[in-house]
Structure formats: structure tokens, C-alpha cells
Design an enzyme around this catalytic site. Sequence first.
Site, PDB file in Angstrom:
ATOM      1  N   ARG A  36     -30.447  35.680 -49.364  1.00  0.00           N
ATOM      2  CA  ARG A  36     -31.717  36.393 -49.540  1.00  0.00           C
ATOM      3  C   ARG A  36     -32.860  35.692 -48.803  1.00  0.00           C
ATOM      4  NH1 ARG A  36     -31.999  36.838 -55.872  1.00  0.00           N
ATOM      5  NH2 ARG A  36     -34.093  37.624 -55.364  1.00  0.00           N
TER       6      ARG A  36
ATOM      7  N   TYR B 285     -20.474  37.824 -47.416  1.00  0.00           N
ATOM      8  CA  TYR B 285     -21.536  38.598 -48.045  1.00  0.00           C
ATOM      9  C   TYR B 285     -22.108  39.575 -47.028  1.00  0.00           C
ATOM     10  CZ  TYR B 285     -21.955  35.832 -52.346  1.00  0.00           C
ATOM     11  OH  TYR B 285     -21.722  35.229 -53.556  1.00  0.00           O
TER      12      TYR B 285
ATOM     13  N   ARG C  10     -20.549  32.878 -58.559  1.00  0.00           N
ATOM     14  CA  ARG C  10     -21.465  33.505 -59.511  1.00  0.00           C
ATOM     15  C   ARG C  10     -22.568  34.239 -58.767  1.00  0.00           C
ATOM     16  NH1 ARG C  10     -22.221  28.029 -63.144  1.00  0.00           N
ATOM     17  NH2 ARG C  10     -20.101  27.951 -64.024  1.00  0.00           N
TER      18      ARG C  10
ATOM     19  N   ASP D 254     -26.210  36.525 -58.827  1.00  0.00           N
ATOM     20  CA  ASP D 254     -27.444  36.632 -59.602  1.00  0.00           C
ATOM     21  C   ASP D 254     -27.675  38.052 -60.104  1.00  0.00           C
ATOM     22  OD1 ASP D 254     -28.072  33.957 -59.172  1.00  0.00           O
ATOM     23  OD2 ASP D 254     -29.236  34.388 -57.357  1.00  0.00           O
TER      24      ASP D 254
END
Length: 265
Positions: free
Chosen positions: A197, A110, A50, A52
Site C-alpha cells: 500500500r 500480491y 496475515r 489487514d
Amino acid sequence: MTRIALGVEYAGDAFEGWQSQAHGRTVQDVLEAALAKIAGEPVRLHCAGRTDTGVHATAQVAHFDTGAIRPASAWVRGVNANLPPAVVVRWAVGVDADFHARFLAYERRYRYVLFNAPTRPALLAGRVGWFHLPLDESAMAAAVRHLVGAHDFTTFRAAGCQARSPVRLMHEAGVRREGQFLVFDFRADGFLHHMIRNLVGALVYVGKGRYAPEWMAQVLAARDRSLAAPTFAPDGLYLCGVSYPARWSLPGDGRIIALPQLPLI
């Protein structure tokens, strides 16, 4: 029932995250609505990870079950005809009933793309992160090497993270410069909420000279979120690939999906 796996690409700044919400403005919501039109019945999607609000995906993987018999082209072209421009199904393949997009994924990739220039980007607004001061990519590359291996990433997890364990195995972590862009690549067995992040924020601290590269190892070992940098913006974060055991006939041999070249880098 038939189980179908999908490869999905989307621009996260057009949605309020992946997970379905009552208002319907999520990637899952628009995909399920488009799939239901082709299937002629309600459809429930399960994804590899999932994302954001504001986080993008070039290679999200999801699956659903359906009693409808349709050619693979219907799950691609037919579904895409019912989707908004910011999301697209790249491929669809039938899989066995024991395939699961989330639970069988053993690795995820990522990428974070950071525009490093005095003024903010305009053409790539929402698609890249931005930092205005010069950053030392060599120092950041030295710092990121401390993340490789199995570690407790408590320092870099969000307060609301629901993962049972903060331990993750980081197979690869790197930083490189491409002109005015800094490209951060991470490959691990899994990631915690806001983990990347938060890592990027800490690496920016190193890059601007606030801390030496060794600080990354120290703050990681401290297991204290308050010692690290603030969470960086989601704009430049992309889910770029998901790995599955080779027995699954997914594009890319069921393994890591190739990382695409993003605009201008």
C-alpha cells in the site's frame, strides 16, 4: 493427528483482518469456528500471510492439525456450509506434519487494482482502490522497475512493522493499464507491514507527475518513511498466490497459484 492444508478466498472488506480477535469478526475466527463444527473439536489455523482489514485474498493458504478423520470433501463443502458468503475454502489436502503454511512459503504474490476515473466506483466499492486524477502508467512502469532485486524497504514499511529485517527480495514488480483500471503486480520472498500500500501510494505520486520515475530509487535508498507517500487504501489489495517447494502436493504443483481475472479487467 492429521495436518490439513487449505486454499482460502475471501473479501477482506467483510472482516477486520485475518488474525483472530476477541470480537470474532476476522477471517481466522469464522474459519476456525466452521472447521471446529466439522472436526468436532477446537481447531487452530496458521496462514501464509496475515492480511489487514479490507485486504482481500484469492489464494490464501493455511493449515491446521486435527484428530478427526474426514474426507477432503468435508473440509471443503462441509466447512463452506458453515461460513459467511464473503469467505470460502477452495481446496483441502492432507500434508505431512512438517508442512507449515507460513514458514515454508518462499514466495508470495500480491495484486493491487486501482480504478482511475474522475468519480469513485460504486459496483466495485471496497474491491478496488480509486484515484481521480489521470495517471501516467508509463511513468509508473518505469518507476516500479527500481524495486526489483534485494533492497532495504524501510521507506515503505509501517511504523509498527514487527519484521526482524526490512530487507526483501522483489522478484517482479509491474504496472499496466486495463481501460480505467491500473493493475500493480508484486512478487517477492516476503512483504513488510503496509509495504504494498505504501508502494502504490508512491507510484501514484509518480503517475500524477509530482515526481519523476527516478524518485522511486532515491526514496527507496533513503530508508526514511517520512519521505514517501501516505499509505494507500486497502480496498484494491489482493493476496493472489503463495509458492511452496514442489514436494508438497498442493494445487498448482505447490507453486504459484494462478492470478485470477478480477471483475471488469
